[in-house]
Scaffold this motif. Sequence first.
Motif, PDB file in Angstrom:
ATOM      1  N   THR A 158     -10.447 -27.719 -68.999  1.00 18.96           N
ATOM      2  CA  THR A 158      -9.781 -26.135 -68.617  1.00 18.96           C
ATOM      3  C   THR A 158      -9.012 -26.024 -68.158  1.00 18.96           C
ATOM      4  O   THR A 158      -8.434 -27.004 -67.860  1.00 18.96           O
ATOM      5  N   HIS A 180     -10.831 -24.872 -73.019  1.00 16.66           N
ATOM      6  CA  HIS A 180     -10.992 -23.193 -72.519  1.00 16.66           C
ATOM      7  C   HIS A 180     -10.332 -22.904 -71.816  1.00 16.66           C
ATOM      8  O   HIS A 180      -9.390 -23.329 -70.637  1.00 16.66           O
ATOM      9  N   SER A 323     -12.518 -15.897 -67.609  1.00 17.66           N
ATOM     10  CA  SER A 323     -12.784 -16.943 -68.446  1.00 17.66           C
ATOM     11  C   SER A 323     -12.903 -16.693 -70.002  1.00 17.66           C
ATOM     12  O   SER A 323     -13.638 -15.589 -70.044  1.00 17.66           O
TER      13      SER A 323
END
Length: 418
Positions: A158, A180, A323
């Motif tokens: 992430t 991500h 996100s």
Amino acid sequence: MKMVPDPRCGRKTKHELAEVLTCLVLGFLAGRTTIRRSLNWCRSHLEILRVYMPLENGIASPPTACRLLAGIDEWMFLYAFMEWVGEIIPTRGRHIVIDRKALRGSVEKVKGNKASMVLNALDAETGLVLAQIPIQEKTNEITAIPEILKLFSLRGSTITTDSIGTQTEIMLQIREQEGHFVLLVKGNQPQTYEEILKFMGEARDDYAAQKKETDTAARPRYPEIMESYGEWSGAENNRDRKEHRHCCVTNEKGIITKTETEWPWIETVGLLRQIRIPMERDENGEDITPDVETFLKEGSRRKPKPQKGDNEKSDIQEVGLISDLKLSAEKVAVIKRKHWSVENKLHHALDDTFREDRSPAKKCRNNLALIRKFAYNILRLAQNAKEGADVMTEMMDFFCDDPSLMQKYVFQGIKSQY
């Protein structure tokens, strides 16, 4: 250090490059935060160091060390650093924080010149630096972020950046590298920022109204948002202020216009409100800091008119979050909080402990910054292993006084943490 190419042209050399670089790292580990002081420390510990390195001609002079640092190819030095870090922790499945930092002491004394910048990548969990690349001006950070991302295997990781990294091309690259992101939305994305403020702010108010017994029949303005709505609140004392955080999220991405065109991969939209109240005490030392409601309505003695905005200096800060993962409000808040570990763990340590902002080095500034990060990572690893001190300056004292720590973390090689 042996894998770093020597910039000297094959002629006979008095000092081995690997030995010079190692001595610089050792000096910084011992709390000597300049090239001259680092080498002086090594000179006074020469007999101990000769147990691990030949050092046939003793310790190099500061001018020699500066010339070598200035001549080393910055990218080759970075690759050596990354190979070393990569043997300790992987980059897959991590929370990687990316943020810039100025090398203020290295600015040329010419009117209009700006301090050179480096872009740092940090592992949020361990606090270890993963990489750095130089950038010349703040406006170049958008082009520098893709370059530093290319250096990593991002599968399952992430990525978080400041709001300047909230760009379509950067999101695409992260996803193409199977990573991500959780990104901030501020005034540099004005339309999206206003949409998040409006819809999430009203959803938050509707949710609060529904929780009151007298308003149980109140109908939300946006039922589709409330279907996946969630929120989280937390508070803590931080230095001389009380910080209150409230995060609310939804999976209803349609509230952002760009999800229909540029950002179809968005799965979570959130709004984080952070209220910083300066702590106050009366003449008897009793805490008289106002609560949140009083502070919002009346301010306080120290802040009669609280400043509201989207930057870290605002007393009332509201930022949007997006996100490509479906995340709870608590998870988003934790990720956002961990993002600023780059300021608390790294940048503060570099300036306060390593005195990076005071370093006048110019030609070798980027490679010298990497020397500091070698030392910083070793100190952080020792702290994580509970070797003796939570404060980095105290850990430097341990390394200065205990040769076994130098042996364990510098000359024996550090075992993988995973």
